[in-house]
Design a protein around this motif. Structure first.
Motif, short mmCIF file in Angstrom:
data_model
loop_
_atom_site.label_atom_id
_atom_site.label_comp_id
_atom_site.label_asym_id
_atom_site.label_seq_id
_atom_site.Cartn_x
_atom_site.Cartn_y
_atom_site.Cartn_z
N SER A 131 -2.12 -0.94 -7.57
CA SER A 131 -0.99 -0.91 -6.66
C SER A 131 -0.52 0.51 -6.36
O SER A 131 0.29 0.72 -5.47
N ASP A 133 -2.27 2.76 -5.06
CA ASP A 133 -2.93 3.23 -3.86
C ASP A 133 -2.50 2.40 -2.65
O ASP A 133 -2.43 1.17 -2.73
N ILE A 134 -2.27 3.08 -1.55
CA ILE A 134 -1.95 2.37 -0.32
C ILE A 134 -3.25 1.98 0.38
O ILE A 134 -4.32 2.52 0.10
N THR A 136 -4.66 1.42 4.37
CA THR A 136 -4.26 1.67 5.76
C THR A 136 -5.35 1.19 6.71
O THR A 136 -6.31 0.53 6.31
N ASN A 188 -3.08 9.55 -0.42
CA ASN A 188 -1.98 8.66 -0.04
C ASN A 188 -0.97 9.34 0.88
O ASN A 188 -0.09 8.67 1.42
#
Length: 255
Positions: A131, A133-134, A136, A188
């Motif tokens: 969690s 890490d995002i 996109t 990130n």
């Protein structure tokens, strides 16, 4: 995170604390003077130190400083025990970074409770959780994040094996840890579809180069275990994959 080195001036003291800690699930070792403490820490990486302050006249303070100078042990918690209660010694212990000091004759359970409290407060940060890490819209950035997450996780698992890596091992391994964390943070923070930027790719190449280079240096050490070899080789391979994605983005930008 439950390895405790006990430094005791008397055998009865060492055995009493070792028994109490062992019964509470800690892995323990006992040495009997400050010189042995330093030598032990050069070969192993305890998580906590329980040190007999009655050894103050036997080079204890310089030994504590030497232990803190060993790479990843810079912030290792020291707990003191003392049968004398000399105010001068207690003051020096506080100055040397001892977090707590207990009377030697007191129940060893007090030290056990203190260590268990420290363990609860020092649980690994959530940076090793997926969690952190995002995700996109940019598939290339997401792939780099996945690779970096694996690098950071692998590095974390290798940390307990650092004593195998030679005299310079803690310093070299520290560079790998720092590079992985820096890459993860930067990934990130950057915008989607930004890897066509030459300077950004250059920054990432420099950072991932630290992972590759220092992993290869450690792999050159004699006598490292198969587990270390496998983990360090994985760091090298994942770093290669990271660079391949950067090369793909460069080719796309030049097209």
């Amino acid at each position: 995170m439950n390895r405790v080195l006990i430094v005791a001036g008397e055998r009865q003291t060492g055995e009493r604390f070792q028994q109490a800690l062992g019964e509470s699930g800690f892995q323990t070792a006992v040495v009997w003077n400050p010189m042995q403490m330093v030598e032990f820490c050069r070969q192993h990486l305890p998580d906590f130190m329980v040190v007999d302050l009655d050894l103050a006249e036997h080079g204890l303070w310089s030994a504590v400083q030497a232990v803190r100078g060993i790479g990843t042990l810079a912030n290792i918690p020291f707990i003191g025990i003392s049968s004398i209660g000399n105010p001068q010694v207690l003051e020096k212990a506080k100055a040397a970074g001892f977090g707590s000091i207990f009377p030697t004759h007191q129940s060893a359970q007090t030290v056990v409770d203190e260590l268990q409290g420290l363990m609860e407060r020092n649980q690994p940060e959530p940076e090793f959780d997926d969690s952190a890490d995002i995700v996109t819209r940019d598939p290339s950035l997401n792939k780099l994040r996945e690779i970096t997450r694996d690098i950071v996780t692998t590095t974390f698992r290798l940390k307990e094996l650092v004593p195998e890596y030679g005299e310079d091992g803690p310093e070299l391994f520290g560079y790998i840890e720092s590079a992985g964390a820096a890459i993860r943070k930067k990934l990130n923070d950057v915008e989607d579809f930004s890897l066509h930027d030459k300077e950004l790719r250059h920054d990432f190449r420099n950072m991932i180069g630290s992972v590759t280079g220092f992993a290869e240096l450690i792999l050159m050490e004699e006598g490292i275990s198969p587990e270390s070899t496998q983990g360090l080789s994985r760091l090298r391979e994942r770093s290669r994959e990271f660079v391949e994605i950067l090369d793909e983005q460069k080719a796309s930008a030049d097209a």
